[in-house]
Design a protein around this motif. Structure first.
Motif, PDB file in Angstrom:
ATOM      1  N   ALA A 200      21.179  82.557 -97.428  1.00 16.64           N
ATOM      2  CA  ALA A 200      22.311  82.821 -96.559  1.00 16.64           C
ATOM      3  C   ALA A 200      23.052  84.071 -96.964  1.00 16.64           C
ATOM      4  O   ALA A 200      23.606  84.764 -96.123  1.00 16.64           O
ATOM      5  CB  ALA A 200      23.274  81.623 -96.590  1.00 16.64           C
ATOM      6  N   THR A 201      23.084  84.370 -98.234  1.00 15.15           N
ATOM      7  CA  THR A 201      23.866  85.517 -98.673  1.00 15.15           C
ATOM      8  C   THR A 201      23.050  86.791 -98.725  1.00 15.15           C
ATOM      9  O   THR A 201      23.574  87.840 -99.048  1.00 15.15           O
ATOM     10  CB  THR A 201      24.457  85.245-100.063  1.00 15.15           C
ATOM     11  N   THR A 202      21.752  86.694 -98.415  1.00 22.38           N
ATOM     12  CA  THR A 202      20.919  87.891 -98.468  1.00 22.38           C
ATOM     13  C   THR A 202      20.149  88.124 -97.174  1.00 22.38           C
ATOM     14  O   THR A 202      19.188  88.866 -97.148  1.00 22.38           O
ATOM     15  CB  THR A 202      19.903  87.797 -99.618  1.00 22.38           C
ATOM     16  N   ALA A 203      20.572  87.488 -96.083  1.00 21.80           N
ATOM     17  CA  ALA A 203      19.858  87.645 -94.817  1.00 21.80           C
ATOM     18  C   ALA A 203      19.778  89.097 -94.415  1.00 21.80           C
ATOM     19  O   ALA A 203      20.748  89.830 -94.482  1.00 21.80           O
ATOM     20  CB  ALA A 203      20.570  86.844 -93.711  1.00 21.80           C
TER      21      ALA A 203
ATOM     22  N   PRO B  32      20.554  87.930 -87.268  1.00 23.13           N
ATOM     23  CA  PRO B  32      20.511  87.361 -88.626  1.00 23.13           C
ATOM     24  C   PRO B  32      21.902  87.095 -89.196  1.00 23.13           C
ATOM     25  O   PRO B  32      22.065  86.151 -89.978  1.00 23.13           O
ATOM     26  CB  PRO B  32      19.761  88.413 -89.439  1.00 23.13           C
ATOM     27  N   LEU B  33      22.898  87.877 -88.795  1.00 20.46           N
ATOM     28  CA  LEU B  33      24.253  87.624 -89.295  1.00 20.46           C
ATOM     29  C   LEU B  33      24.830  86.356 -88.682  1.00 20.46           C
ATOM     30  O   LEU B  33      25.555  85.599 -89.351  1.00 20.46           O
ATOM     31  CB  LEU B  33      25.158  88.818 -89.002  1.00 20.46           C
TER      32      LEU B  33
ATOM     33  N   ARG C 111      23.329  83.581 -90.582  1.00 18.18           N
ATOM     34  CA  ARG C 111      23.995  83.518 -91.888  1.00 18.18           C
ATOM     35  C   ARG C 111      25.372  82.858 -91.764  1.00 18.18           C
ATOM     36  O   ARG C 111      25.754  82.047 -92.614  1.00 18.18           O
ATOM     37  CB  ARG C 111      24.126  84.927 -92.456  1.00 18.18           C
TER      38      ARG C 111
ATOM     39  N   ILE D  82      24.947  79.144 -91.591  1.00 20.77           N
ATOM     40  CA  ILE D  82      24.600  78.588 -92.899  1.00 20.77           C
ATOM     41  C   ILE D  82      25.833  78.531 -93.796  1.00 20.77           C
ATOM     42  O   ILE D  82      26.124  77.497 -94.416  1.00 20.77           O
ATOM     43  CB  ILE D  82      23.480  79.417 -93.563  1.00 20.77           C
ATOM     44  N   GLU D  83      26.567  79.619 -93.868  1.00 22.60           N
ATOM     45  CA  GLU D  83      27.734  79.661 -94.756  1.00 22.60           C
ATOM     46  C   GLU D  83      28.833  78.712 -94.288  1.00 22.60           C
ATOM     47  O   GLU D  83      29.533  78.117 -95.099  1.00 22.60           O
ATOM     48  CB  GLU D  83      28.250  81.088 -94.871  1.00 22.60           C
TER      49      GLU D  83
ATOM     50  N   TYR E  45      14.874  84.226 -88.570  1.00 28.93           N
ATOM     51  CA  TYR E  45      15.876  84.962 -89.336  1.00 28.93           C
ATOM     52  C   TYR E  45      16.205  84.325 -90.683  1.00 28.93           C
ATOM     53  O   TYR E  45      16.718  84.996 -91.569  1.00 28.93           O
ATOM     54  CB  TYR E  45      17.148  85.105 -88.484  1.00 28.93           C
ATOM     55  N   ALA E  46      15.918  83.054 -90.834  1.00 27.81           N
ATOM     56  CA  ALA E  46      16.125  82.368 -92.118  1.00 27.81           C
ATOM     57  C   ALA E  46      15.088  81.250 -92.216  1.00 27.81           C
ATOM     58  O   ALA E  46      15.432  80.073 -92.203  1.00 27.81           O
ATOM     59  CB  ALA E  46      17.544  81.807 -92.211  1.00 27.81           C
TER      60      ALA E  46
ATOM     61  N   GLU F   9      15.342  78.638 -95.217  1.00 27.13           N
ATOM     62  CA  GLU F   9      16.571  77.851 -95.101  1.00 27.13           C
ATOM     63  C   GLU F   9      16.481  76.868 -93.931  1.00 27.13           C
ATOM     64  O   GLU F   9      16.930  75.717 -94.031  1.00 27.13           O
ATOM     65  CB  GLU F   9      17.776  78.782 -94.912  1.00 27.13           C
TER      66      GLU F   9
END
Length: 518
Positions: A20-23, A342-343, A346, A349-350, A430-431, A434
């Motif tokens: 999540a922090t590196t997408a 992708p953001l 993210r 996820i966050e 995109y993830a 995850e």
């Protein structure tokens, strides 16, 4: 079965958050997602079970799927109604099921042939060539009364017909033997019927907007009388005026087929202007103004957890990523959708793993675990002032509008989070790692899974499950799998050279104000 989900899911949180922090800004090719053999086996199994729900939902005589069915998959629990979106979802899911080896080519062709033959007999709005919004899946008759007894005023929806047209465009390419049948249904569909050139803010020469749709006869509520090819209709009073929402599929198709001017794409808003006149939004957008196709566009974005993101209306995955099932937006528009998609994933996820602490993520409109249907999203990246909540308590976030009004609820406490599995499938490009892990936890820890695949939603803290299946949401699952495991079958079948020639340069020139804040 009721389990204690949060403690059991905690061990997976670190794995999810690493991604999540590196997408990355931009999706990856379908064959370069880093999925393991085990990941692919689980995805294939989930796809197989999801297809089982479609078989159960689909009437054997008409080839039309019901809108929904109970988790028992008993045909007696079919909803008794269907829509152009549901039928389209069944068609593209059949293509995906064949591509994944779940069914054979002969069965896939026969199923689609049956559905197309039924569609050819169904009542349509002749001047526009569009399908009405509700039909009986067992008889294919246009409905004027729901099974509950509620009156239906026959309506033609721009976005629902968009999904139908998208499916027909996929079928005509993916199964050439059915091209003639699909074309006969697609060719009369004229999206200019929904286009309002006067909805341009009073700016001469500026492109207009799509209406929500129209009724073929006066409805009970408010409407705007007008005509389509000289035939009286009653238009909705609303227009689709924001870019990042599911109606852009209808815009894409209308533009690609030469029925709507390309500049219409830039007449919609990324966010509304950063002015106190718009302070009903939950935060003040940031961004710059650029010009495309002769139109000045405010490239607005919302701020969330160190990111600038172009918001959807509700902050949900469906609006953000369902059109991306057909138009390879990240590839064709790397400086806009290639950054934003992708953001947005993210952010989901966050929100689920960190901000709200649910232990799960992925929020989208779906069956309500506590009722019938509800909208869910990450409210902080949605423009709706009343909010698409991520929990059953309908917790609303309001960060205030800088310089205009103070915040009313900037740091809320979230309750019983409601996650929707189809959101994780949409997020796969995109993830991928995850998304697979999130889905495994939903299946094995929460147990929100049955013979037809993942239940439509689950409230994670109480583990209250919406134990039913919806054609639309199952169609997003199989559509995503068709792209991820099936070599991009929907992208390739929809995004033909003719479509790409029109759409790619149009959307590829844009640069969003989205990105990671440095």
């Amino acid at each position: 079965m009721r389990l204690r989900p949060l403690a059991a899911a905690a061990a997976a949180a670190a794995l999810l958050l690493t991604g999540a922090t590196t997408a990355s800004a931009g999706g990856r090719h379908h064959d370069d997602l880093g999925l393991s053999r085990h990941d692919r086996a689980d995805l294939k199994r989930w796809g197989h079970d999801t297809w089982t729900s479609f078989v159960a939902m689909t009437d054997e005589t008409t080839g039309l799927p019901a809108d929904n069915i109970d988790a028992s998959l008993d045909p007696a629990t079919r909803s008794g109604y269907t829509s152009p979106t549901n039928i389209g979802a069944y068609l593209w899911s059949t293509i995906s099921a064949e591509e994944l080896g779940i069914i054979g080519k002969r069965e896939a062709r026969q199923r689609m042939k049956q559905t197309l033959a039924t569609l050819a007999t169904m009542e349509r709005h002749e001047p526009s060539g569009m399908f009405y919004n509700w039909y009986d899946e067992a008889t294919a008759a246009k409905l004027t009364v729901f099974p509950t007894g509620e009156t239906i005023y026959p309506f033609l929806s721009s976005v629902d017909n968009g999904w139908m047209a998208a499916a027909l465009m996929v079928v005509r390419t993916a199964e050439p033997s059915l091209r003639r049948q699909a074309d006969a249904l697609l060719e009369p569909m004229n999206f200019a019927a929904f286009y309002d050139p006067a909805a341009n803010g009073g700016i001469p020469g500026r492109a207009g907007l799509l209406r929500g749709g129209f009724w073929a006869a006066p409805p009970a509520g408010t409407s705007t009388p007008g005509t389509v090819d000289g035939t009286p209709v009653w238009f909705t009073n609303n227009h689709y005026d924001i870019t990042n929402s599911e109606p852009r599929i209808a815009s894409y198709i209308g533009i690609a087929r030469g029925q709507i001017p390309p500049a219409h794409y830039y007449a919609t808003a990324r966010t509304f202007p950063a002015s106190c006149d718009w302070d009903w939004l939950e935060q003040r957008p940031v961004g710059v103004t650029r010009t495309y196709e002769g139109i000045e566009v405010f490239e607005g974005a919302f701020t969330y957890r160190g990111m600038h993101i172009v918001p959807t209306w509700g902050g949900d995955m469906f609006e953000e990523l369902m059109p991306d099932l057909f138009v390879p937006e990240s590839e064709w528009a790397p400086k806009s959708w290639g950054v934003n998609h992708p953001l947005a994933v993210r952010a989901h996820i966050e929100h689920g793993m960190v901000e709200a602490g649910y232990g799960y993520w992925g929020f989208s409109p779906a069956s309500d675990p506590f009722a019938s249907y509800a909208v869910y999203g990450v409210d902080a990246i949605g423009m709706d002032p009343t909010g698409y909540p991520s929990d059953a308590e309908k917790t609303n976030v309001d960060a205030g509008y800088e310089g205009c009004r103070p915040a009313t609820n900037p740091t809320p406490t979230f309750g019983d989070g409601v996650v929707t599995p189809h959101a994780s499938f949409l997020a796969l490009p995109y993830a991928p790692r995850e998304a697979v892990q999130n889905l495994r936890n939903i299946e094995t820890v929460l147990g929100a899974y049955g013979d037809g695949g993942f239940y439509d939603s689950v409230a994670v803290r109480s583990n209250t499950q919406a134990d039913r299946y919806l054609s639309l949401d199952q169609g997003m699952v199989l559509g995503a799998l068709g792209n991820v495991l099936g070599g991009g079958v929907l992208h390739e079948s929809f995004g033909t050279r003719q479509v790409e020639k029109v759409l790619r340069p149009l959307i590829g020139q844009e640069e969003f104000s989205a990105g990671v804040i440095k």
